[in-house]
Design a protein around this motif. Structure first.
Motif, short mmCIF file in Angstrom:
data_model
loop_
_atom_site.label_atom_id
_atom_site.label_comp_id
_atom_site.label_asym_id
_atom_site.label_seq_id
_atom_site.Cartn_x
_atom_site.Cartn_y
_atom_site.Cartn_z
N VAL A 238 1.04 -1.19 0.00
CA VAL A 238 0.00 -0.08 -0.09
C VAL A 238 0.92 1.15 -0.14
CG1 VAL A 238 -1.64 1.34 1.17
CG2 VAL A 238 -2.07 -1.04 1.13
N LYS A 239 1.97 1.10 0.89
CA LYS A 239 2.96 2.34 0.66
C LYS A 239 3.56 2.73 -0.58
CE LYS A 239 4.09 2.28 5.87
NZ LYS A 239 5.08 2.02 6.82
N ARG B 267 0.75 4.24 -2.64
CA ARG B 267 0.51 5.60 -2.25
C ARG B 267 1.90 6.40 -2.74
NH1 ARG B 267 0.28 6.61 4.13
NH2 ARG B 267 2.70 6.08 3.79
N THR B 268 2.86 5.88 -2.58
CA THR B 268 4.12 6.85 -3.32
C THR B 268 3.76 7.07 -4.84
OG1 THR B 268 5.40 5.97 -1.85
CG2 THR B 268 6.66 6.97 -3.63
N LEU C 63 1.06 7.14 -6.44
CA LEU C 63 0.04 8.07 -6.86
C LEU C 63 0.29 9.40 -6.46
CD1 LEU C 63 -2.84 5.67 -5.31
CD2 LEU C 63 -2.58 6.15 -7.63
N ARG C 64 1.19 9.59 -5.53
CA ARG C 64 1.60 10.93 -4.91
C ARG C 64 2.35 11.36 -6.17
NH1 ARG C 64 3.32 10.21 1.30
NH2 ARG C 64 1.47 10.65 2.17
N SER D 228 -4.13 12.33 -5.58
CA SER D 228 -3.75 11.26 -5.23
C SER D 228 -5.15 10.51 -4.48
CB SER D 228 -2.70 10.98 -4.40
OG SER D 228 -2.68 9.60 -3.78
N LEU E 2 -5.31 8.15 -2.35
CA LEU E 2 -4.65 7.64 -1.16
C LEU E 2 -4.14 8.62 -0.34
CD1 LEU E 2 -3.13 4.37 -2.01
CD2 LEU E 2 -5.43 4.93 -1.15
N GLU E 3 -4.18 10.13 -0.61
CA GLU E 3 -3.71 11.13 0.26
C GLU E 3 -4.47 11.51 1.25
OE1 GLU E 3 -0.74 13.53 0.88
OE2 GLU E 3 -0.95 12.85 -1.10
N LEU F 270 -4.22 9.14 3.62
CA LEU F 270 -4.18 7.76 4.11
C LEU F 270 -3.03 7.42 5.21
CD1 LEU F 270 -5.38 4.87 4.20
CD2 LEU F 270 -3.64 4.39 2.65
N ARG F 271 -3.59 7.20 6.49
CA ARG F 271 -2.74 6.98 7.57
C ARG F 271 -2.64 5.30 7.93
NH1 ARG F 271 -1.52 11.10 6.09
NH2 ARG F 271 -1.46 12.85 7.36
#
Length: 240
Positions: free
Chosen positions: A21-22, A25-26, A28-29, A40, A42-43, A45-46
């Motif tokens: 997932v990380k 997320r990277t 998509l960023r 993104s 997933l922006e 998202l924690r």
């Protein structure tokens, strides 16, 4: 998240699922930063810190069974992994060359992984009981002009996953043991038999000995039993 649940049902560990997932997320960023995406999804998202699934390292008996069933290059990984605790892979052990090994002095210069080490390599003494094996391997490799300590038919090895799995099955070991488990086995055995924590940490390439105790020291059942029996029992307590 539905994605994390789907990954769990596929049998992936929480650590692996979170890592994926990380990475997503990277990516998509990056897409949002370069204008390929408006934003993104997933922006914000924690992700929590998942508990790693600790694998009990191989016992000496299990390692010996695998050694007898393994291909020659995996045999070398088992011997050096159990004896010196290097990182099993291209970051350390698979980069080791015979020019790094001094059989006369009984030591080797193990390449250091890029994990903040000050030096490119570290000095690791060679166990007395494996010196004859290393001399044999060195002679075999010199005859074919191979510079690598871990190799397959003279070619440098980058991954042993399939060969490792085959050896584990042939040895009749059903529980999960990975090549990296050898790195865990070395300090487990050494500390159990009274080795100095700082010395073991230096052999393994850890600048901080507390890292060794926190991550790599697995306790055997015998030591746990010794721990619970260490103090005197309650006075007057006995079976009727």
């Amino acid at each position: 998240m539905d994605y994390l649940e789907a990954q769990r049902q596929l049998g992936l560990s929480p650590v692996t699922s979170t890592h994926r997932v990380k990475l997503l997320r990277t990516a998509l960023r990056w897409g949002a930063a370069t204008g390929r995406l408006s934003v993104s999804p997933l922006e914000g998202l924690r992700l929590g810190v998942p508990k790693s699934r600790r694998i009990e390292p191989p016992t000496r008996a299990e390692a010996a069974r695998m050694y007898r069933a393994a291909a020659p290059h995996v045999q070398r990984v088992i011997v050096l992994g159990m004896a010196a605790g290097p990182r099993i892979g291209p970051s350390e052990l698979f980069r080791l060359q015979w020019t790094d090994v001094d059989l006369a002095a009984g030591c080797m210069r193990m390449p250091n992984a890029a994990k903040g080490a000050r030096e490119e390599s570290r000095l690791v003494p060679i166990r007395d009981d494996i010196m004859p094996l290393l001399r044999q391997w060195a002679a075999e490799d010199a005859a074919i002009g191979c510079p690598w300590v871990i190799h397959w038919r003279g070619q440098q090895v980058h991954c042993i996953g399939h060969a490792w799995h085959t050896a584990r099955q042939a040895a009749g070991i059903t529980r999960r043991i990975t090549p990296y488990s050898l790195r865990h086995a070395m300090p487990t055995e050494a500390l159990e038999h009274g080795a100095d924590v700082k010395a073991v940490a230096e052999v393994m390439g850890h600048a901080d000995p507390t890292m060794l105790l926190r991550v790599y020291q697995h306790t055997r059942f015998r030591l746990r039993k010794k721990a619970v029996n260490a103090a005197p029992g309650l006075p007057g307590i006995k079976a009727e």
